[in-house]
Design an enzyme around this catalytic site. Sequence first.
Site, PDB file in Angstrom:
ATOM      1  N   CYS A  34       6.836  16.115  10.716  1.00 37.12           N
ATOM      2  CA  CYS A  34       5.646  16.152  11.582  1.00 37.12           C
ATOM      3  C   CYS A  34       5.931  16.803  12.945  1.00 37.12           C
ATOM      4  CB  CYS A  34       5.100  14.740  11.785  1.00 37.12           C
ATOM      5  SG  CYS A  34       4.739  13.925  10.230  1.00 37.12           S
TER       6      CYS A  34
ATOM      7  N   HIS B 209       1.213  14.451  18.121  1.00 35.17           N
ATOM      8  CA  HIS B 209       1.057  14.433  16.665  1.00 35.17           C
ATOM      9  C   HIS B 209       0.094  13.299  16.317  1.00 35.17           C
ATOM     10  CE1 HIS B 209       1.686  13.976  12.508  1.00 35.17           C
ATOM     11  NE2 HIS B 209       2.499  12.938  12.599  1.00 35.17           N
TER      12      HIS B 209
ATOM     13  N   ASN C   3      -3.288  11.687   9.107  1.00 33.91           N
ATOM     14  CA  ASN C   3      -2.058  12.336   9.569  1.00 33.91           C
ATOM     15  C   ASN C   3      -1.817  13.573   8.692  1.00 33.91           C
ATOM     16  OD1 ASN C   3       0.613  13.092   9.930  1.00 33.91           O
ATOM     17  ND2 ASN C   3       1.400  10.997  10.012  1.00 33.91           N
TER      18      ASN C   3
HETATM   19  N1  COA Z   1      -4.587  -2.165   3.288  1.00 35.10           N
HETATM   20  C1  COA Z   1      -4.507  -3.509   3.383  1.00 35.10           C
HETATM   21  N2  COA Z   1      -3.367  -4.163   3.621  1.00 35.10           N
HETATM   22  C2  COA Z   1      -2.260  -3.432   3.775  1.00 35.10           C
HETATM   23  C3  COA Z   1      -2.264  -2.023   3.686  1.00 35.10           C
HETATM   24  C4  COA Z   1      -3.499  -1.410   3.439  1.00 35.10           C
HETATM   25  N3  COA Z   1      -3.622  -0.070   3.336  1.00 35.10           N
HETATM   26  N4  COA Z   1      -1.020  -1.568   3.888  1.00 35.10           N
HETATM   27  C5  COA Z   1      -0.244  -2.637   4.085  1.00 35.10           C
HETATM   28  N5  COA Z   1      -0.984  -3.766   4.027  1.00 35.10           N
HETATM   29  C6  COA Z   1      -0.547  -5.136   4.174  1.00 35.10           C
HETATM   30  C7  COA Z   1       0.922  -5.339   3.839  1.00 35.10           C
HETATM   31  O1  COA Z   1       1.106  -5.485   2.431  1.00 35.10           O
HETATM   32  C8  COA Z   1       1.221  -6.599   4.584  1.00 35.10           C
HETATM   33  O2  COA Z   1       0.730  -7.687   3.840  1.00 35.10           O
HETATM   34  P1  COA Z   1       1.574  -9.085   3.784  1.00 35.10           P
HETATM   35  O3  COA Z   1       1.611  -9.555   5.216  1.00 35.10           O
HETATM   36  O4  COA Z   1       0.749  -9.910   2.886  1.00 35.10           O
HETATM   37  O5  COA Z   1       2.912  -8.702   3.258  1.00 35.10           O
HETATM   38  C9  COA Z   1       0.361  -6.500   5.832  1.00 35.10           C
HETATM   39  O6  COA Z   1      -0.651  -5.520   5.534  1.00 35.10           O
HETATM   40  C10 COA Z   1       1.135  -6.039   7.054  1.00 35.10           C
HETATM   41  O7  COA Z   1       1.932  -4.933   6.667  1.00 35.10           O
HETATM   42  P2  COA Z   1       2.807  -4.146   7.709  1.00 35.10           P
HETATM   43  O8  COA Z   1       3.417  -2.962   7.024  1.00 35.10           O
HETATM   44  O9  COA Z   1       3.731  -5.095   8.396  1.00 35.10           O
HETATM   45  O10 COA Z   1       1.647  -3.699   8.700  1.00 35.10           O
HETATM   46  P3  COA Z   1       1.742  -3.022  10.105  1.00 35.10           P
HETATM   47  O11 COA Z   1       1.048  -3.824  11.103  1.00 35.10           O
HETATM   48  O12 COA Z   1       3.143  -2.573  10.449  1.00 35.10           O
HETATM   49  O13 COA Z   1       0.870  -1.698   9.903  1.00 35.10           O
HETATM   50  C11 COA Z   1       1.203   0.654   9.524  1.00 35.10           C
HETATM   51  C12 COA Z   1       1.295  -0.743   8.922  1.00 35.10           C
HETATM   52  C13 COA Z   1       1.717   1.641   8.489  1.00 35.10           C
HETATM   53  C14 COA Z   1      -0.260   0.965   9.824  1.00 35.10           C
HETATM   54  C15 COA Z   1       2.046   0.714  10.837  1.00 35.10           C
HETATM   55  O14 COA Z   1       3.315   0.182  10.609  1.00 35.10           O
HETATM   56  C16 COA Z   1       2.178   2.090  11.354  1.00 35.10           C
HETATM   57  O15 COA Z   1       1.227   2.690  11.811  1.00 35.10           O
HETATM   58  N6  COA Z   1       3.397   2.670  11.347  1.00 35.10           N
HETATM   59  C17 COA Z   1       3.608   4.048  11.713  1.00 35.10           C
HETATM   60  C18 COA Z   1       3.349   4.893  10.496  1.00 35.10           C
HETATM   61  C19 COA Z   1       3.243   6.357  10.777  1.00 35.10           C
HETATM   62  O16 COA Z   1       2.499   6.752  11.612  1.00 35.10           O
HETATM   63  N7  COA Z   1       4.006   7.158  10.032  1.00 35.10           N
HETATM   64  C20 COA Z   1       4.006   8.568  10.134  1.00 35.10           C
HETATM   65  C21 COA Z   1       4.769   9.003  11.312  1.00 35.10           C
HETATM   66  S1  COA Z   1       4.895  10.745  11.348  1.00 35.10           S
END
Ligand code: COA
Length: 386
Positions: free
Chosen positions: A113, A257, A287
Amino acid sequence: MKYAHIIGWGKYVPSRVLTNHDLERMINTSDEWIARRTGIRERHIADARETTATLAFEAAARALVVADLHPSQVELIIVATSTPEYIFPSTACRVQDYLGAIKAGAFDLSAACSGFVYALDMAAQAIATGSVRNAVVIGAETMSRVLDWEDRGTCVLFGDGAGAVVLKGSDIEGGVLASTLRSDGSGGDLLSLPAIYHNPVPTLEPEYFHNGHKHNTITMDGRQVFRFATQVIADSVNETMLKAGLRLEDVNLIIPHQANTRIIEAAAKRLKVPEERFYTNVQLLGNTSAASIPIALCDAVSDGRLHPDDNVIFVGFGGGLTWAASAVKWNVTPPTVSRPRQEWRRARYVYARGRSKIKRYGRRLGAWLGGSPTPDAKMRDIKKKP
Ligand code: COA
């Protein structure tokens, strides 16, 4: 030394839109969850005939119209992408062919990215040293092809699209002022996309798994990536401003980004700048990896967020881990290109494709007349051998 100015910009996103509500029907997720955690409401998805190269071509063609530069004058094409159709020929070579950019060098750049900012710096350096007079820098992705559509942790985040800028050397001070490029390979496992040949044992099993994920799809530790992103945005913006001799109050717009609105909010807080100074359009596009910054630049221009003599900072972060920022003085007003001239340019692209086909068939005919087998015939022979 020349200054590398942005004189053209263009974007292209596929017409098909996939909303969070559509995703609700595909996997166990909700519009409310996706919007609250990421800010994303919808994304665009390429259709079966669209590829990273066709999206890149459309964006580049639009950028060349704004720049009023003929493709045969282009000297360098760099495509930042993580989703090429081929390792070789590069996506950039396909774009060179579609454009009919007969005097251009072309290569792909892989920095996930952050790729667009890396490519912008490479092109700006080549212009500054006089190696080329101009360059087309493109970020293009078909992320939908490398997602595990059953993994709700990743498939809701990404979208497809392409954005491009045209850079040109000038004696007028300004353009790309300074850049910071960084990497940390120790975090490679936090966000990765294994290639199809990653495993030494050749396998074409579609359900082959790697680290618990479907092979050749994105794997991510969302929380760690979130933490990394908020830190490096602030660090690289500060370092780049220092190199460019700018203070925070001199910066009119920061185009990060577009991964997630919460990352952008956290980075704004860390930098102590009002959120409004960050441009976001992730809500409507998701993204788009290397394409997100040039697409956001085009949207910022059409939203009237950039004015002559503004200082703008691009900041990217992503797999590798990589991160990068560039400070740019936005001081070239593009010429207005008349409609007939634009149509004439489109016609040239049709001519370029025809010319390329004739060359290809000519080569095949030459090989056939000379008695050498075509690649297809060679393959048939290999298959026939016991
Ligand atoms: N819909 C519903 N629930 C979801 C889900 C979705 N699409 N994706 C994950 N969950 C659930 C998980 O299974 C977890 O459930 P549990 O508590 O029962 O195990 C819960 O939501 C929390 O998951 P977690 O991964 O800890 O959530 P989070 O608060 O960290 O949010 C992201 C997840 C991906 C949105 C966040 O971590 C993020 O934005 N990270 C950066 C990602 C990114 O931008 N990557 C590219 C960079 S170039």
